[in-house]
Motif scaffolding. Structure first.
Motif, PDB file in Angstrom:
ATOM      1  N   HIS A  92       0.767  -1.241   0.046  1.00 36.16           N
ATOM      2  CA  HIS A  92      -0.119   0.037   0.050  1.00 36.16           C
ATOM      3  C   HIS A  92       0.776   1.194   0.023  1.00 36.16           C
ATOM      4  N   MET A  93       0.293   2.352  -0.093  1.00 38.52           N
ATOM      5  CA  MET A  93       0.999   3.632  -0.384  1.00 38.52           C
ATOM      6  C   MET A  93       1.288   4.127   1.430  1.00 38.52           C
ATOM      7  N   HIS A  94       2.141   5.024   1.340  1.00 38.42           N
ATOM      8  CA  HIS A  94       2.531   5.650   2.573  1.00 38.42           C
ATOM      9  C   HIS A  94       2.487   7.124   2.433  1.00 38.42           C
ATOM     10  N   PHE A  95       2.428   7.943   3.480  1.00 41.36           N
ATOM     11  CA  PHE A  95       2.433   9.259   3.660  1.00 41.36           C
ATOM     12  C   PHE A  95       3.257   9.823   4.513  1.00 41.36           C
ATOM     13  N   GLU A  98       5.605  16.397   6.273  1.00 41.96           N
ATOM     14  CA  GLU A  98       6.827  17.348   6.208  1.00 41.96           C
ATOM     15  C   GLU A  98       6.940  18.085   7.487  1.00 41.96           C
ATOM     16  N   VAL A  99       5.832  18.064   8.213  1.00 47.99           N
ATOM     17  CA  VAL A  99       5.695  18.808   9.429  1.00 47.99           C
ATOM     18  C   VAL A  99       6.286  18.132  10.756  1.00 47.99           C
ATOM     19  N   CYS A 100       5.611  17.108  10.977  1.00 47.21           N
ATOM     20  CA  CYS A 100       5.892  16.029  12.196  1.00 47.21           C
ATOM     21  C   CYS A 100       6.683  15.045  11.811  1.00 47.21           C
ATOM     22  N   HIS A 101       7.048  14.841  10.508  1.00 49.95           N
ATOM     23  CA  HIS A 101       7.942  14.075  10.048  1.00 49.95           C
ATOM     24  C   HIS A 101       7.522  12.310  10.622  1.00 49.95           C
ATOM     25  N   ARG A 102       6.390  12.079  10.564  1.00 52.97           N
ATOM     26  CA  ARG A 102       5.812  10.849  10.717  1.00 52.97           C
ATOM     27  C   ARG A 102       5.451  10.259   9.352  1.00 52.97           C
ATOM     28  N   THR A 103       5.468   8.869   9.426  1.00 50.03           N
ATOM     29  CA  THR A 103       5.134   8.318   8.043  1.00 50.03           C
ATOM     30  C   THR A 103       3.856   7.341   8.329  1.00 50.03           C
ATOM     31  N   PHE A 104       2.939   7.538   7.444  1.00 45.61           N
ATOM     32  CA  PHE A 104       1.600   6.961   7.707  1.00 45.61           C
ATOM     33  C   PHE A 104       1.292   5.826   6.791  1.00 45.61           C
ATOM     34  N   CYS A 105       0.806   4.732   7.221  1.00 41.57           N
ATOM     35  CA  CYS A 105       0.376   3.781   6.166  1.00 41.57           C
ATOM     36  C   CYS A 105      -1.171   4.298   5.495  1.00 41.57           C
ATOM     37  N   LEU A 106      -1.299   4.280   4.276  1.00 45.46           N
ATOM     38  CA  LEU A 106      -2.531   4.332   3.593  1.00 45.46           C
ATOM     39  C   LEU A 106      -3.022   2.920   3.067  1.00 45.46           C
TER      40      LEU A 106
END
Length: 142
Positions: A92-95, A98-106
């Motif tokens: 799946h894609m990830h997001f 650029e502000v909090c520098h966290r990576t989220f699973c989409l």
């Protein structure tokens, strides 16, 4: 995730369930987002960095984890929920915010099929979108 589920996952992917590997899978399963090596070192202080790295390398080879290159140049890892060691049907894609520098699973956004010229072979596809997450977007409006 319970130990018997972790053991079943490891065995389904042809990985011998050792105490260290079970702890690493537990940490990955508990993570709310993909974890870096540093995150795992902090979470599992009883296992040294080299053992964590070797386990993650094995997990990648057996399609048990996805390696996500985040927007900061680090590699993060998440459990792969594929059913066998030969494919990743849950990519799946990830997001990356650029502000909090966290990576989220989409999870509901699948990686698009990639068509390559003849002679090229795909070993993996990493689809990362960069921008501002909803929480950081709300903070900026205030």
């Amino acid at each position: 995730m319970e130990d018997n589920s972790i053991v079943a996952l490891l065995e389904r992917h042809g990985v011998r369930p050792t105490a260290n590997r079970i702890l690493i899978v537990k940490a990955l399963a508990a993570g709310r987002h993909p974890l870096s090596m540093r995150d795992l070192e902090i979470e599992i202080q009883s296992i040294d960095k080299s053992n964590i790295f070797r386990a993650l390398t094995l997990f990648r080879e057996r399609h048990m984890v996805h390696a996500v290159e985040d927007g900061d140049g680090a590699t993060r890892y998440e459990l792969c929920w594929s059913e066998d060691e030969d494919s990743d049907e849950d990519e799946h894609m990830h997001f990356f915010c650029e502000v909090c520098h966290r990576t989220f699973c989409l999870y509901d956004r699948h990686v698009p099929d990639v068509s390559l010229p003849e002679g090229y072979r795909v070993s993996s596809v990493n689809c990362l979108v960069k921008g501002v997450c909803p929480a950081c977007g709300r903070k900026r409006k205030c």
